[in-house]
Enzyme design. Structure first.
Site, mmCIF file in Angstrom:
data_model
loop_
_atom_site.group_PDB
_atom_site.id
_atom_site.type_symbol
_atom_site.label_atom_id
_atom_site.label_comp_id
_atom_site.label_asym_id
_atom_site.label_seq_id
_atom_site.Cartn_x
_atom_site.Cartn_y
_atom_site.Cartn_z
ATOM 1 N N HIS A 206 -0.330 -4.007 3.224
ATOM 2 C CA HIS A 206 -0.109 -4.178 4.657
ATOM 3 C C HIS A 206 -1.383 -4.124 5.498
ATOM 4 C CE1 HIS A 206 -0.216 0.239 4.455
ATOM 5 N NE2 HIS A 206 -0.656 0.169 5.694
HETATM 6 N N1 UDP Z 1 5.533 4.686 0.952
HETATM 7 C C1 UDP Z 1 6.876 4.908 1.175
HETATM 8 N N2 UDP Z 1 7.693 3.814 1.301
HETATM 9 C C2 UDP Z 1 7.217 2.524 1.213
HETATM 10 C C3 UDP Z 1 5.845 2.336 0.986
HETATM 11 C C4 UDP Z 1 5.023 3.433 0.872
HETATM 12 O O1 UDP Z 1 7.332 6.054 1.238
HETATM 13 O O2 UDP Z 1 8.010 1.597 1.363
HETATM 14 C C5 UDP Z 1 4.653 5.863 0.855
HETATM 15 C C6 UDP Z 1 3.721 5.867 -0.312
HETATM 16 O O3 UDP Z 1 4.330 6.483 -1.421
HETATM 17 C C7 UDP Z 1 2.548 6.658 0.218
HETATM 18 C C8 UDP Z 1 2.549 6.377 1.702
HETATM 19 O O4 UDP Z 1 3.832 5.833 2.002
HETATM 20 O O5 UDP Z 1 2.759 8.030 0.067
HETATM 21 C C9 UDP Z 1 1.464 5.420 2.093
HETATM 22 O O6 UDP Z 1 1.620 5.081 3.431
HETATM 23 P P1 UDP Z 1 0.886 3.834 4.069
HETATM 24 O O7 UDP Z 1 0.712 2.766 3.033
HETATM 25 O O8 UDP Z 1 1.644 3.502 5.303
HETATM 26 O O9 UDP Z 1 -0.476 4.443 4.556
HETATM 27 P P2 UDP Z 1 -1.924 4.510 3.883
HETATM 28 O O10 UDP Z 1 -1.804 5.106 2.538
HETATM 29 O O11 UDP Z 1 -2.444 3.098 3.858
HETATM 30 O O12 UDP Z 1 -2.665 5.402 4.827
#
Ligand code: UDP
Length: 362
Positions: A206
């Site tokens: 994303h």
């Molecule tokens: N995650 C979730 N549902 C989803 C996709 C991701 O619970 O459909 C969780 C994933 O396991 C991880 C977190 O969301 O713990 C990551 O969040 P995101 O990708 O929004 O943020 P980033 O890691 O890029 O800061």
């Protein structure tokens, strides 16, 4: 103590689930949700499923430029801090909610505690890096997830307030990884329940870099579509239309597009996946915890600790590069545990306890 905690985005809810549970054993916590993530499956599902207490305040602030969003949050949070007069403010990670809360608090002389401090990419081109650096430097306590992050803060002259406590996300991960998996809460875009296949790859994507136009996302999906098992891809609301259109146009029938899943599903998809392809900082760590090999599609390393034994590899948004990285074998050293032992929240609370004792005396 009376502590105000500010959250706003999905990864912060996951961290707060472990943090709030522990903090509330000893302190009074007031929870502010800025509203940055607001869809049911990006926000409320985590509060329900992870037992996070209902926010005491929801500012309902989302969208707009970084400046607009941060400014509105700053005003909203300041009002609440003036009303509540907490003894400390706690924030997680590196979003605009983190920055706005830290600025509001420090200007009111309210000590700031920053969880997941010290991560550095080395470029201010990243808005999250700006948020991290600013928050780390105004904080009274910086809690680092790794020794590398602690070393970075020491190099910036913040060693006196910084502690390596492990990654609080690991606490939440272990909590769900040890529970049985109810595979009943994964839905496609039309709202139909999805049956998870026996063998599958798990993908999330994303980031702006990979979703600002069709090209990078098409390359990533092209690679996933050619694999020996289907890919489950929960799509962030931001790029849902683009992902759907590309899959239809290119006839990518080996990709199962689904709505964002709850945390329990995400943990279990991680544990059961053949391999993981992502641009998420959090998911690459969870792949590491689960011992499932990960390919991280971005131009720079986010968690250097994971990049050992091919357990996590950088790939360009190029289908051949992704397929090549997926074909490489990983090797795991079970003694290597750079993210702590899953008791990070306890360690944070112990340090806050000691800090508040010293603070009272002074
Ligand atoms: N995650 C979730 N549902 C989803 C996709 C991701 O619970 O459909 C969780 C994933 O396991 C991880 C977190 O969301 O713990 C990551 O969040 P995101 O990708 O929004 O943020 P980033 O890691 O890029 O800061």
């Amino acid at each position: 103590m009376k502590i105000v905690t500010v959250v706003g985005a999905r990864p912060q809810f996951i961290k707060a689930a472990a943090g709030s549970r522990q903090i509330r054993k000893e302190h009074t916590e007031i929870l502010i949700h800025t509203g940055q993530h607001f869809d049911d499956n990006m926000s409320a599902v985590f509060f329900r499923e992870m037992g996070i207490p209902e926010p005491d305040y929801n500012l309902g602030i989302f969208g707009g430029t970084h400046g607009q969003m941060t400014a509105k949050m700053l005003v909203g949070i300041e009002e609440i801090l003036l009303k509540e007069s907490p003894e400390a403010l706690l924030v997680y990670g590196d979003t605009n909610s983190t920055l706005a809360a830290a600025l509001a608090a420090v200007k009111l002389h309210i000590p700031v505690f920053h969880v997941e401090a010290g991560n550095r990419l080395g470029t201010l081109d990243s808005p999250e890096e700006v948020n991290r650096i600013t928050t780390d430097h105004v904080a009274a306590l910086d809690f680092c997830a790794t020794q590398d992050a602690l070393a970075k803060l020491k190099a910036e002259g913040l060693g006196d307030r910084s502690y390596c406590v492990g990654n609080i996300m690991y606490d939440s991960f272990l909590h769900f990884a040890n529970q049985p998996w109810e595979k009943s809460t994964i839905f496609d875009f039309a709202g139909n329940k999805v049956t998870v296949p026996e063998r599958f790859y798990y993908m999330t994507c994303h980031r702006q870099e990979n979703t600002f136009s069709d090209e990078p996302l098409t390359e990533i999906l092209l690679a996933m579509n050619s694999l020996d098992a289907p890919t489950i891809y929960p799509v962030h609301p931001r790029n849902r239309d683009r992902a759907k259109r590309i899959c239809e146009k290119e006839h990518f029938n080996n990709i199962i597009l689904v709505q964002p899943v709850g945390y329990s599903d995400s943990v279990h998809l991680t544990q059961h996946a053949k391999k993981i392809v992502t641009d998420s900082g959090g998911l690459q760590c969870e792949a590491f915890y689960a011992g499932v090999q990960c390919v991280f599609v971005l131009d720079f390393i986010v968690w250097p600790e994971t990049m050992v034994g091919n357990r996590n590899q950088l790939a360009k948004a190029d289908h051949a590069d992704i397929l090549h990285k997926l074909s490489v074998k990983q090797s795991i050293d079970p003694a290597y545990q750079p993210f702590g032992d899953g008791h990070t929240a306890e360690k944070i609370c112990k340090i806050i306890h000691e800090w508040s004792g010293q603070h009272e005396k002074n």
